[in-house]
Design a protein around this motif. Sequence first.
Motif, PDB file in Angstrom:
ATOM      1  N   MET A   1      44.434  24.146 -20.858  1.00 24.12           N
ATOM      2  CA  MET A   1      43.755  23.120 -20.073  1.00 24.12           C
ATOM      3  C   MET A   1      43.188  23.714 -18.781  1.00 24.12           C
ATOM      4  N   THR A   2      43.951  24.584 -18.121  1.00 23.50           N
ATOM      5  CA  THR A   2      43.498  25.172 -16.865  1.00 23.50           C
ATOM      6  C   THR A   2      42.270  26.050 -17.076  1.00 23.50           C
ATOM      7  N   SER A   3      42.272  26.853 -18.151  1.00 24.22           N
ATOM      8  CA  SER A   3      41.111  27.714 -18.409  1.00 24.22           C
ATOM      9  C   SER A   3      39.878  26.879 -18.734  1.00 24.22           C
ATOM     10  N   GLU A   4      40.060  25.732 -19.394  1.00 24.40           N
ATOM     11  CA  GLU A   4      38.934  24.851 -19.690  1.00 24.40           C
ATOM     12  C   GLU A   4      38.345  24.276 -18.397  1.00 24.40           C
ATOM     13  N   LEU A   5      39.222  23.866 -17.488  1.00 21.78           N
ATOM     14  CA  LEU A   5      38.745  23.336 -16.200  1.00 21.78           C
ATOM     15  C   LEU A   5      38.048  24.416 -15.384  1.00 21.78           C
ATOM     16  N   LEU A   6      38.600  25.633 -15.390  1.00 16.88           N
ATOM     17  CA  LEU A   6      37.950  26.735 -14.674  1.00 16.88           C
ATOM     18  C   LEU A   6      36.598  27.064 -15.292  1.00 16.88           C
ATOM     19  N   GLY A   7      36.524  27.028 -16.613  1.00 16.94           N
ATOM     20  CA  GLY A   7      35.261  27.273 -17.303  1.00 16.94           C
ATOM     21  C   GLY A   7      34.203  26.248 -16.942  1.00 16.94           C
ATOM     22  N   ARG A   8      34.586  24.990 -16.935  1.00 13.28           N
ATOM     23  CA  ARG A   8      33.642  23.923 -16.551  1.00 13.28           C
ATOM     24  C   ARG A   8      33.200  24.058 -15.089  1.00 13.28           C
ATOM     25  N   ALA A   9      34.139  24.430 -14.224  1.00 18.00           N
ATOM     26  CA  ALA A   9      33.788  24.625 -12.809  1.00 18.00           C
ATOM     27  C   ALA A   9      32.821  25.788 -12.649  1.00 18.00           C
ATOM     28  N   LEU A  10      33.043  26.872 -13.403  1.00 16.32           N
ATOM     29  CA  LEU A  10      32.140  28.019 -13.362  1.00 16.32           C
ATOM     30  C   LEU A  10      30.761  27.635 -13.867  1.00 16.32           C
ATOM     31  N   VAL A  11      30.699  26.886 -14.968  1.00 23.63           N
ATOM     32  CA  VAL A  11      29.415  26.430 -15.507  1.00 23.63           C
ATOM     33  C   VAL A  11      28.668  25.617 -14.463  1.00 23.63           C
ATOM     34  N   GLU A  12      29.336  24.666 -13.862  1.00 24.73           N
ATOM     35  CA  GLU A  12      28.680  23.799 -12.892  1.00 24.73           C
ATOM     36  C   GLU A  12      28.197  24.585 -11.674  1.00 24.73           C
ATOM     37  N   GLU A  13      29.058  25.392 -11.107  1.00 23.92           N
ATOM     38  CA  GLU A  13      28.700  26.126  -9.893  1.00 23.92           C
ATOM     39  C   GLU A  13      27.580  27.129 -10.147  1.00 23.92           C
ATOM     40  N   ALA A  14      27.699  27.904 -11.218  1.00 22.19           N
ATOM     41  CA  ALA A  14      26.680  28.913 -11.527  1.00 22.19           C
ATOM     42  C   ALA A  14      25.344  28.264 -11.860  1.00 22.19           C
ATOM     43  N   THR A  15      25.375  27.183 -12.625  1.00 20.12           N
ATOM     44  CA  THR A  15      24.129  26.531 -13.041  1.00 20.12           C
ATOM     45  C   THR A  15      23.462  25.839 -11.862  1.00 20.12           C
ATOM     46  N   LYS A  16      24.228  25.248 -10.977  1.00 26.07           N
ATOM     47  CA  LYS A  16      23.657  24.618  -9.776  1.00 26.07           C
ATOM     48  C   LYS A  16      22.916  25.636  -8.924  1.00 26.07           C
ATOM     49  N   LYS A  17      23.499  26.828  -8.787  1.00 28.34           N
ATOM     50  CA  LYS A  17      22.930  27.836  -7.893  1.00 28.34           C
ATOM     51  C   LYS A  17      21.764  28.595  -8.504  1.00 28.34           C
ATOM     52  N   SER A  18      21.693  28.643  -9.824  1.00 29.19           N
ATOM     53  CA  SER A  18      20.635  29.398 -10.478  1.00 29.19           C
ATOM     54  C   SER A  18      19.390  28.527 -10.628  1.00 29.19           C
ATOM     55  N   GLY A  19      18.259  29.034 -10.214  1.00 34.24           N
ATOM     56  CA  GLY A  19      17.021  28.282 -10.338  1.00 34.24           C
ATOM     57  C   GLY A  19      16.427  28.362 -11.729  1.00 34.24           C
ATOM     58  N   LEU A  20      16.949  29.281 -12.537  1.00 41.42           N
ATOM     59  CA  LEU A  20      16.399  29.530 -13.862  1.00 41.42           C
ATOM     60  C   LEU A  20      17.548  29.764 -14.839  1.00 41.42           C
ATOM     61  N   ILE A  21      17.481  29.121 -15.996  1.00 47.19           N
ATOM     62  CA  ILE A  21      18.481  29.338 -17.035  1.00 47.19           C
ATOM     63  C   ILE A  21      17.762  29.740 -18.322  1.00 47.19           C
ATOM     64  N   TRP A  22      18.472  30.416 -19.196  1.00 47.31           N
ATOM     65  CA  TRP A  22      17.930  30.799 -20.501  1.00 47.31           C
ATOM     66  C   TRP A  22      18.516  29.851 -21.524  1.00 47.31           C
ATOM     67  N   VAL A  23      17.641  29.166 -22.267  1.00 46.87           N
ATOM     68  CA  VAL A  23      18.086  28.180 -23.239  1.00 46.87           C
ATOM     69  C   VAL A  23      17.601  28.590 -24.625  1.00 46.87           C
ATOM     70  N   ARG A  24      18.544  28.692 -25.558  1.00 45.74           N
ATOM     71  CA  ARG A  24      18.196  29.025 -26.941  1.00 45.74           C
ATOM     72  C   ARG A  24      18.359  27.783 -27.801  1.00 45.74           C
TER      73      ARG A  24
END
Length: 171
Positions: A1-24
């Motif tokens: 559960m903790t790793s899932e929460l950390l993963g979601r937090a990383l996704v949110e923080e990294a995606t918020k800060k990045s102006g560009l994402i790669w989508v497949r």
Amino acid sequence: MTSELLGRALVEEATKKSGLIWVRGTAGTQALWHVWHDGAVHLVGDGPGEQPLPGLADGGEARVTVRSKDKGGRLVAWSARVTELAPGSDAWRVAAGDLKTKRLNAPDGEAVTERWARECRLLRLDPVSVTTEFPAESQAAPPPPTPAVTRDAVPAGLPKLLLRRLGRRKK
């Protein structure tokens, strides 16, 4: 559960800060500008003057890779569930308002959301699973074929000519 929460937090923080994402999607990988809102990525496109959204369909899946803002390398990747928001709905209006603030050089200025409602699609990508481990190879696609060529080699006498000119200026 903790790793899932950390993963979601990383996704949110990294995606918020990045102006560009790669989508497949099903039709390949595309670099896209976006906005993070309400726990998901929101994209607008597939209309005149807007970014293409290849292979992204309502109810489909996509793979999102987020780059590090400072180094530009892959930071996190996540699977997403794609939902197309209905123009005029409350969710659409809120997301379009956020996207409007990030849209650079819109040809119609403040009326951009009206054009999006008529001519474009607004998609929501909800994170499903996260990974921070990547394959060793770069996954870079080869450049597409083009008729463009590099310029010819520098003429042999050019370096001497330039050095002579520099020598005259110093005197």
